[in-house]
Design an enzyme around this catalytic site. Structure first.
Site, PDB file in Angstrom:
ATOM      1  CE  LYS A   1      -2.103  -1.247   3.964  1.00  0.00           C
ATOM      2  NZ  LYS A   1      -2.043  -2.285   4.612  1.00  0.00           N
ATOM      3  CB  THR A   2       3.470   2.781   2.346  1.00  0.00           C
ATOM      4  OG1 THR A   2       2.402   2.166   3.239  1.00  0.00           O
ATOM      5  CG2 THR A   2       5.033   3.599   2.501  1.00  0.00           C
TER       6      THR A   2
ATOM      7  CD  GLU B   1      -0.398   2.457   3.757  1.00  0.00           C
ATOM      8  OE1 GLU B   1       0.483   4.224   3.044  1.00  0.00           O
ATOM      9  OE2 GLU B   1      -0.211   2.095   4.203  1.00  0.00           O
TER      10      GLU B   1
END
Ligand code: EPU
Length: 784
Positions: free
Chosen positions: A147-148, A192
């Site tokens: 995600k990051t 995110e």
């Protein structure tokens, strides 16, 4: 979704239920994005919370925050106007019109309690974030892994495309400047989305990008079905397009139902497809097709096939937003990693040290695969499990995740606010790895020793990885800093000389106890030794010389700085010249006696009884059979603290019983002893006498020779004997039954055991006989 009803989550749920009734009359998006208020953040130092604090500040609110720790982020935010409190106090809620809390905050937090009691609106982090997003065209990046990186990549690409996106990402992103930013010029907001606490359902984005879905956070979710339900809700609440990874079966199945879905991946059916993927060291090259038509070639300068996959998701999204492929490709090529994502901490031809945030088995496998693909000889991993609940739930998967590592050292669990689960520790994972058939996995319960275990195993060509979401990177940073010095030391000693990190000194002392030497160096000649002395002086590093370690008690914390072991080369030379014998500092004292015998020279037979090397024998004026070293010394050669050589004759030297001050700050290179011509049978009989004395009066066990100097009134051994202390013990350290002045290691004794036993003997001698015993053995190093 069915939250598990236990521990902190149950408590957090209570807090959430409370705030709901409070916040209903409030139009949160309006309150946050159109008006200016006083807002307090509880747990502001958290990686997500600090981003939110930044956004709220940029939106013009007066932001205060409390946390029990401060970070570089909170310091940066303070410079931008955040009022930070290093403790949680009820009074912080007084002036606030809205309170936002992190999922890590317990429901009995005083600020939270005070806020609730006074009827203030209290919301969770994700609620506030979702409200901010309502003011823009929201893009949520969600999934278990990546995600990051993917949100950072999305924000970066859209930014380079001139779209001025605002962003919110859960880690420091050097290429974006900050972890969150509000850009009033742009329409889009890239965030995110965190699935770990069930707050995905807060988001109503225009687009979402789903990376992967599998079992994770089983402390919160009952099972995969509950996780899928949370993602399903996000998909339903997405008004525009759901971009999704077609290669992940769970994601593909779930997203197929969406009314507007765009897929990406390596599969033939993907709308946006990557093929011809070439992984080269730290870059990846691949071709991109849209619905069967080639868009062009892309280069990614972050490693790993999983990142090619993430990039395909970003390409799909940016393309559908109207960005031309060429522009996307150029910006992807310039993308740099988020912190702790395959972050290189040290790189040379000889070694590569990389830190990664991987803490789920899937992530670990992907990171190790990437590490393998760099083509280095071996991959050594230090892994810190994150959360007891995850360690327990995924123990089997963890056991199978390390196949690509040649060696694994596992620390204890980083709790991340969880209470321990009995029976769950780093050992749990090691057991699983070993059961799975991996031979080189070990558990290191002392966190600060992890870098030593890996560093000591280090060989040229190795890649070292630190893995975990806690603070394991600190151990890699220590290793990286020490490696810089170790490489300089290696350059000094050259090919022939040896340099090792964190060499266990228990391997180099006759007592077999002692922690590691920060830098272990074996020079081969005097000139190199001199250079080492000057290097240590310039770098402000302590330097300690060690011979055979026979009269040494090294504490369990080891020796800081450089430990020089002059053993081979010039230091191993022994020469007989007339009646004189010259021996290097690394020669065993015993060998001097035998070299003399071979030349029919006598008077040195007592040396047969000294277990140490010449350097150590000189340093403490070792003795046996009523004789002592300096009775036979003619001259010595040594290096001063500038590394300069000197020669001094016996009459220029000040020597005491078991003490030679000159070598307290200087370093022996060699010594010349004198002997007399003697008949072979006389020499042999004196050698036999010495051997016999040793055999009959001294233990054969692991020891450091005599522990105490003989007081003038009575030999120490006799005194200990008379005090009735033979066979007394602390742990596995024991006073020998053979000789009272020997403490022996029965196996696995620690320096702490030895020191405690020494203290017991000293106090008994003091109390019962009024004798102040002084140790003969040299005690050095740091406490363990
Ligand atoms: N004794 C006892 N009980 C014991 C040990 C000794 O009654 O448990 C008596 C002996 O019977 C003897 C006297 O104490 O009458 C002295 O003992 P020993 O002859 O064994 O010599 P030491 O003084 O204890 C010295 C050196 C040793 C060296 C021996 C042999 C010191 C502190 N020790 O021991 O050196 O090996 O002589 O020459 O000077 C060392 O330096 O590490 C070392 C072992």
């Amino acid at each position: 979704m069915k939250p598990a009803s236990k521990g902190s989550n149950a408590r957090t749920n209570v807090a959430r239920e409370e705030f709901r009734s409070r916040v209903l009359p409030l139009d949160l998006p309006l309150f946050i994005t159109r008006e200016h208020h006083r807002i307090h953040l509880v747990g502001v130092a958290g990686s997500g919370m600090s981003g939110l604090a930044g956004l709220l500040t940029e939106l013009g609110h007066a932001v205060t925050g409390s946390d029990k720790v401060s970070t570089m982020e909170t310091e940066r935010l303070q410079r931008l106007g955040l009022r930070f409190y290093g403790q949680h106090r009820a009074g912080h809620a007084d002036g606030a019109e809205l309170i936002v809390f992190s999922s890590a905050i317990k429901s009995d937090n005083p600020v939270l309690v005070a806020g609730r009691d006074s009827g203030k609106p209290v919301v969770r982090r994700a609620e506030a974030l979702a409200a901010i997003m309502r003011a823009k065209r929201g893009i949520v990046i969600a999934g278990m892994h990546g995600k990051t990186t993917t949100s950072a990549m999305t924000a970066h690409v859209l930014r380079e495309g001139g779209l001025h996106p605002s962003h919110y990402v859960g880690a420091e992103i050097p290429i974006l400047g900050t972890n969150a930013h509000w850009d009033p010029r742009g329409e889009y907001f890239v965030a995110e989305g965190d699935e770990s606490d069930g707050t995905l359902r807060c988001f109503h984005p225009e687009h979402s990008l789903i990376l992967n879905i599998e079992e994770e956070h089983l402390d919160f979710y009952a099972d995969l079905a509950a996780i899928e339900k949370a993602f399903g809700q996000l998909i339903d609440q997405t008004s525009g397009t759901v971009f999704h990874n077609i290669d992940d079966p769970n994601t593909a199945r779930l997203c197929a139902k969406s009314k507007s879905a765009v897929s990406y991946g390596f599969s033939e059916n993907a709308h946006y497809r990557g093929i011809n993927v070439e992984l080269r060291d730290f870059a990846s090259f691949f071709s991109v097709y849209r619905r069967g038509q080639k868009l062009g070639e892309a280069t990614l300068n972050v490693p790993g096939e999983h990142n090619v996959h993430n990039a395909l998701g970003v390409i799909a999204l940016a393309s559908e937003l109207g960005m031309p492929f060429d522009k996307i490709a150029v910006s992807l090529c310039r993308f740099e990693h988020a912190r702790r994502r395959f972050e290189i901490k040290y790189e040379s031809d000889r070694f590569l040290l990389v830190d990664d945030y991987a803490h789920h088995p899937t992530e670990i496998r992907a990171t190790l695969k990437t590490a393998r693909a760099t083509g280095r000889k071996r991959v050594l991993a230090m892994f810190q499990p994150h959360r007891y609940s995850r360690t327990k739930a995924l123990r089997r998967e963890f056991g199978r995740a390390f196949d690509d590592a040649d060696r694994v050292v596992v620390t204890d669990v980083y709790p991340a606010s969880e209470p321990p689960i009995p029976g769950i520790s780093g050992q749990t994972i090691v057991d699983e790895i070993v059961n799975h058939g991996h031979r080189a996995a070990s558990y290191q319960p002392q966190f600060q020793r992890v870098h030593c275990d890996i560093g000591n195993a280090l060989d040229v060509g190795d890649l070292v990885l630190s893995l975990g979401a806690g603070n394991i990177h600190e151990q890699l940073s220590i290793l990286a800093a020490d490696l810089v010095i170790a490489e300089k030391l290696k350059a000094i000693v050259g090919e022939e000389g040896d340099v090792r990190l964190y060499e266990p000194l228990s391997k180099h002392t006759t007592l077999r106890v002692g922690g590691p030497a920060q830098f272990w160096v074996e020079p081969q000649d005097e000139k190199t030794f001199g250079k080492l002395i000057r290097f240590c002086r310039d770098e402000n590093l302590p330097l300690f010389a060690i011979g055979r370690g026979s009269n040494l008690l090294v504490r369990d914390g080891g020796i800081r700085g450089v430990v020089v072991h002059p053993r081979g080369g010039d230091f191993a030379k022994i020469e007989v010249n007339g009646f004189e014998i010259t021996a290097g500092a690394g020669v065993k004292v015993r060998e001097v006696a035998y070299a003399a015998r071979a030349a029919n020279l006598g008077g040195l037979e007592w040396m047969e009884g000294i277990p140490g090397a010449v350097g150590g024998g000189l340093r403490m004026n070792a003795g046996a059979m009523g004789a002592q070293t300096f009775e036979n010394v003619v001259r010595i050669r040594y290096l001063d603290c500038e590394g300069e050589p000197h020669v001094k004759n016996r009459d220029e030297l000040e020597v005491f019983y078991r003490r030679f001050p000159l070598l307290e700050n200087n370093f022996a290179v060699s010594a010349t002893f004198h002997a007399q011509p003697a008949k072979r049978e006389n020499i042999d009989s004196r050698l036999r006498e010495s051997q016999e004395k040793r055999r009959t009066t001294q233990p054969v066990a692991k020891s450091a020779g005599c522990i105490f100097k003989n007081p003038s009134s009575i030999p120490a051994g006799k005194l200990v004997d008379e005090l009735g202390l033979k066979n007394s013990r602390v742990g596995n350290a024991r006073v020998s039954e053979v000789h009272g002045n020997f403490i022996v290691n029965d196996g696995g004794a620690t320096a702490a055991d030895m020191l405690r036993l020494i203290e017991q003997i000293k106090s008994a001698a003091r109390a019962k006989r009024g004798i102040e015993l002084e140790t003969e053995v040299e005690i050095v190093g740091e406490p363990g």
